[in-house]
Design a protein around this motif. Structure first.
Motif, PDB file in Angstrom:
ATOM      1  N   LEU A   1       0.844  -1.195   0.000  1.00 33.39           N
ATOM      2  CA  LEU A   1       0.000   0.000   0.000  1.00 33.39           C
ATOM      3  C   LEU A   1       0.878   1.243   0.000  1.00 33.39           C
ATOM      4  CD1 LEU A   1      -2.673  -0.995   2.683  1.00 33.39           C
ATOM      5  CD2 LEU A   1      -2.920  -1.082   0.189  1.00 33.39           C
ATOM      6  N   GLN A   2       0.324   2.338  -0.494  1.00 29.85           N
ATOM      7  CA  GLN A   2       1.049   3.600  -0.481  1.00 29.85           C
ATOM      8  C   GLN A   2       1.196   4.104   0.960  1.00 29.85           C
ATOM      9  OE1 GLN A   2       2.704   3.989  -3.579  1.00 29.85           O
ATOM     10  NE2 GLN A   2       2.250   6.136  -3.176  1.00 29.85           N
ATOM     11  N   PRO A   3       2.385   4.538   1.350  1.00 30.87           N
ATOM     12  CA  PRO A   3       2.540   5.115   2.692  1.00 30.87           C
ATOM     13  C   PRO A   3       1.673   6.364   2.856  1.00 30.87           C
ATOM     14  CG  PRO A   3       4.678   4.631   1.700  1.00 30.87           C
ATOM     15  CD  PRO A   3       3.652   4.492   0.611  1.00 30.87           C
ATOM     16  N   VAL A   4       1.209   6.574   4.064  1.00 30.49           N
ATOM     17  CA  VAL A   4       0.421   7.759   4.389  1.00 30.49           C
ATOM     18  C   VAL A   4       1.277   8.670   5.260  1.00 30.49           C
ATOM     19  CG1 VAL A   4      -1.636   8.640   5.538  1.00 30.49           C
ATOM     20  CG2 VAL A   4      -1.743   6.481   4.261  1.00 30.49           C
ATOM     21  N   ASN A   5       1.473   9.900   4.804  1.00 32.04           N
ATOM     22  CA  ASN A   5       2.267  10.881   5.546  1.00 32.04           C
ATOM     23  C   ASN A   5       1.342  11.804   6.325  1.00 32.04           C
ATOM     24  OD1 ASN A   5       5.251  10.573   4.544  1.00 32.04           O
ATOM     25  ND2 ASN A   5       3.974  10.413   2.704  1.00 32.04           N
ATOM     26  N   LEU A   6       1.578  11.892   7.622  1.00 33.88           N
ATOM     27  CA  LEU A   6       0.759  12.718   8.498  1.00 33.88           C
ATOM     28  C   LEU A   6       1.625  13.760   9.184  1.00 33.88           C
ATOM     29  CD1 LEU A   6      -1.202   9.843  10.287  1.00 33.88           C
ATOM     30  CD2 LEU A   6      -1.982  11.190   8.327  1.00 33.88           C
ATOM     31  N   LEU A   7       0.989  14.823   9.640  1.00 33.65           N
ATOM     32  CA  LEU A   7       1.671  15.834  10.437  1.00 33.65           C
ATOM     33  C   LEU A   7       0.837  16.076  11.689  1.00 33.65           C
ATOM     34  CD1 LEU A   7       4.216  17.649  10.305  1.00 33.65           C
ATOM     35  CD2 LEU A   7       2.719  19.480   9.481  1.00 33.65           C
ATOM     36  N   LEU A   8       1.354  15.610  12.828  1.00 34.40           N
ATOM     37  CA  LEU A   8       0.671  15.848  14.096  1.00 34.40           C
ATOM     38  C   LEU A   8       1.008  17.252  14.572  1.00 34.40           C
ATOM     39  CD1 LEU A   8       1.316  12.473  15.983  1.00 34.40           C
ATOM     40  CD2 LEU A   8      -0.533  13.068  14.411  1.00 34.40           C
ATOM     41  N   SER A   9      -0.007  18.057  14.813  1.00 34.14           N
ATOM     42  CA  SER A   9       0.212  19.449  15.212  1.00 34.14           C
ATOM     43  C   SER A   9      -0.303  19.670  16.632  1.00 34.14           C
ATOM     44  CB  SER A   9      -0.501  20.400  14.244  1.00 34.14           C
ATOM     45  OG  SER A   9       0.046  20.270  12.940  1.00 34.14           O
ATOM     46  N   PHE A  10       0.439  20.473  17.395  1.00 34.14           N
ATOM     47  CA  PHE A  10       0.103  20.746  18.785  1.00 34.14           C
ATOM     48  C   PHE A  10       0.244  22.235  19.051  1.00 34.14           C
ATOM     49  CE2 PHE A  10       2.350  16.729  18.334  1.00 34.14           C
ATOM     50  CZ  PHE A  10       1.449  15.826  18.861  1.00 34.14           C
ATOM     51  N   ASN A  11      -0.461  22.687  20.063  1.00 35.07           N
ATOM     52  CA  ASN A  11      -0.274  24.042  20.565  1.00 35.07           C
ATOM     53  C   ASN A  11       0.237  23.937  21.990  1.00 35.07           C
ATOM     54  OD1 ASN A  11      -0.361  26.865  20.742  1.00 35.07           O
ATOM     55  ND2 ASN A  11      -2.406  26.817  21.642  1.00 35.07           N
ATOM     56  N   VAL A  12       1.487  24.301  22.202  1.00 31.35           N
ATOM     57  CA  VAL A  12       2.106  24.208  23.522  1.00 31.35           C
ATOM     58  C   VAL A  12       1.792  25.485  24.292  1.00 31.35           C
ATOM     59  CG1 VAL A  12       4.261  23.926  24.794  1.00 31.35           C
ATOM     60  CG2 VAL A  12       3.942  22.775  22.589  1.00 31.35           C
ATOM     61  N   VAL A  13       1.130  25.325  25.422  1.00 25.85           N
ATOM     62  CA  VAL A  13       0.761  26.462  26.262  1.00 25.85           C
ATOM     63  C   VAL A  13       1.698  26.492  27.452  1.00 25.85           C
ATOM     64  CG1 VAL A  13      -1.061  27.529  27.637  1.00 25.85           C
ATOM     65  CG2 VAL A  13      -1.636  26.284  25.537  1.00 25.85           C
ATOM     66  N   GLY A  14       2.435  27.573  27.614  1.00 23.76           N
ATOM     67  CA  GLY A  14       3.367  27.690  28.731  1.00 23.76           C
ATOM     68  C   GLY A  14       2.622  27.762  30.043  1.00 23.76           C
ATOM     69  N   ARG A  15       3.149  27.050  31.036  1.00 21.99           N
ATOM     70  CA  ARG A  15       2.511  27.109  32.342  1.00 21.99           C
ATOM     71  C   ARG A  15       2.851  28.431  32.999  1.00 21.99           C
ATOM     72  NH1 ARG A  15       6.314  22.696  35.472  1.00 21.99           N
ATOM     73  NH2 ARG A  15       7.980  24.104  36.084  1.00 21.99           N
ATOM     74  N   SER A  16       1.897  28.985  33.728  1.00 23.73           N
ATOM     75  CA  SER A  16       2.176  30.202  34.476  1.00 23.73           C
ATOM     76  C   SER A  16       2.994  29.853  35.690  1.00 23.73           C
ATOM     77  CB  SER A  16       0.867  30.878  34.883  1.00 23.73           C
ATOM     78  OG  SER A  16       0.020  29.968  35.536  1.00 23.73           O
ATOM     79  N   GLY A  17       3.638  30.841  36.270  1.00 27.60           N
ATOM     80  CA  GLY A  17       4.608  30.599  37.327  1.00 27.60           C
ATOM     81  C   GLY A  17       4.074  29.758  38.451  1.00 27.60           C
ATOM     82  N   GLY A  18       4.895  28.843  38.938  1.00 31.19           N
ATOM     83  CA  GLY A  18       4.501  27.992  40.042  1.00 31.19           C
ATOM     84  C   GLY A  18       4.963  28.593  41.337  1.00 31.19           C
ATOM     85  N   GLY A  19       5.270  27.714  42.272  1.00 31.84           N
ATOM     86  CA  GLY A  19       5.806  28.159  43.532  1.00 31.84           C
ATOM     87  C   GLY A  19       4.791  28.896  44.375  1.00 31.84           C
ATOM     88  N   GLN A  20       5.270  29.541  45.401  1.00 35.44           N
ATOM     89  CA  GLN A  20       4.396  30.187  46.363  1.00 35.44           C
ATOM     90  C   GLN A  20       3.964  31.564  45.906  1.00 35.44           C
ATOM     91  OE1 GLN A  20       5.993  29.944  50.265  1.00 35.44           O
ATOM     92  NE2 GLN A  20       4.172  30.686  51.263  1.00 35.44           N
ATOM     93  N   LEU A  21       4.386  31.967  44.729  1.00 36.27           N
ATOM     94  CA  LEU A  21       4.099  33.319  44.283  1.00 36.27           C
ATOM     95  C   LEU A  21       2.692  33.475  43.742  1.00 36.27           C
ATOM     96  CD1 LEU A  21       7.481  34.094  42.511  1.00 36.27           C
ATOM     97  CD2 LEU A  21       6.783  34.626  44.851  1.00 36.27           C
ATOM     98  N   GLY A  22       1.944  32.400  43.647  1.00 33.12           N
ATOM     99  CA  GLY A  22       0.597  32.514  43.125  1.00 33.12           C
ATOM    100  C   GLY A  22      -0.201  31.278  43.428  1.00 33.12           C
ATOM    101  N   GLY A  23      -1.462  31.306  43.023  1.00 26.61           N
ATOM    102  CA  GLY A  23      -2.306  30.141  43.158  1.00 26.61           C
ATOM    103  C   GLY A  23      -3.339  30.243  44.256  1.00 26.61           C
ATOM    104  N   LEU A  24      -3.141  31.122  45.254  1.00 26.40           N
ATOM    105  CA  LEU A  24      -4.089  31.185  46.356  1.00 26.40           C
ATOM    106  C   LEU A  24      -5.451  31.640  45.855  1.00 26.40           C
ATOM    107  CD1 LEU A  24      -2.003  32.687  49.296  1.00 26.40           C
ATOM    108  CD2 LEU A  24      -2.418  30.300  48.708  1.00 26.40           C
TER     109      LEU A  24
END
Length: 247
Positions: A96-119
């Motif tokens: 069979l003919q090979p099938v070429n695919l392109l997996l695409s993603f959107n990488v979302v940066g995480r906001s700062g962790g640690g004790q500086l936020g989240g409360l």
């Protein structure tokens, strides 16, 4: 980000044959599925016999965005940069003919962790030591495991308490909090005075991560040193007691 549980749907293959279906990922840097763009793809490349297939076959794999140098499941120095990313994939079977695919993603940066936020905000609480593991109560008991993105059981608010402490409050079941009132970690309703449901957030890793120390058991911290979620005394160098907040 937690690892994504993905599926490649394959149809149109030749079934009554000894020729396997192969999935090739030509731009992998190593056996762990790392790519130069910081995306790690696990269990996608390989070959499978088709004797037991019927109809459209679902080929499962995992996608993970490496968070920082040397943090993650065999990420080494690969780091995902926020923005669009893609990975070429080839699906083929002899005759069979090979099938070429392109997996695409959107990488979302995480906001700062640690004790500086989240409360007071809705957060996911991720392990620094076990990549893609997040605090959740999906089974009714607290655990740190791989999650699905739509799990409300992995979403929490850090409710401020007088004295500079917080309660770890379930978004999924708003009457439930993480506590150790009976001596072991549990989620459930609490009384306002329970120190077993109060936690001190302590900065770690230069302030980028946090540790959660229980107020009632003052020498005990949330950790995954044994692989499972636990509340025990820790060593100062334990990365297993470090957590980051994904908002």
């Amino acid at each position: 980000m937690p690892s994504l549980n993905c599926h490649l749907l394959i149809s149109g293959y030749r079934r009554n044959t000894a020729d396997p279906v192969e999935v090739l990922v030509p731009n992998m840097l190593d056996q762990f599925g790392n790519h130069a763009n910081g995306i790690q793809v696990v269990d996608l490349d390989g070959a499978q016999d088709v004797f037991n297939w019927s109809g459209t076959y679902s080929w499962g794999f995992f996608v993970y965005a490496c968070q920082a140098p040397n943090i993650g499941a065999n990420c080494y120095n690969n780091v995902a940069v926020p923005g669009s990313a893609s990975i070429p994939v080839i699906v083929q079977q002899k005759g069979l003919q090979p099938v070429n695919l392109l997996l695409s993603f959107n990488v979302v940066g995480r906001s700062g962790g640690g004790q500086l936020g989240g409360l007071g905000q809705e957060v996911r609480i991720g392990s620094r030591w076990i990549a893609s593991a997040f605090l959740n109560s999906e089974t009714g008991q607290p655990a740190s495991t791989t999650i699905l993105l739509d799990w409300l059981s992995a979403r929490w608010t850090l409710d401020p308490v007088e004295g500079g402490f917080v309660r770890i409050h379930s978004v999924w079941k708003p009457e439930e909090y993480l506590h150790v009132e009976n001596g072991t970690l549990a989620v459930g309703p609490i009384q306002p005075e329970w120190q077993s449901a109060m936690w001190q957030m302590e900065p770690s890793g230069g302030g980028y991560y946090v540790r959660f120390r229980n107020v009632w058991q003052a020498d005990a911290y949330l950790n995954v040193e044994s692989g499972a979620l636990a509340l025990t005394p820790i060593g100062q160098d334990w990365l297993s007691a470090d957590w980051w907040l994904l908002r």
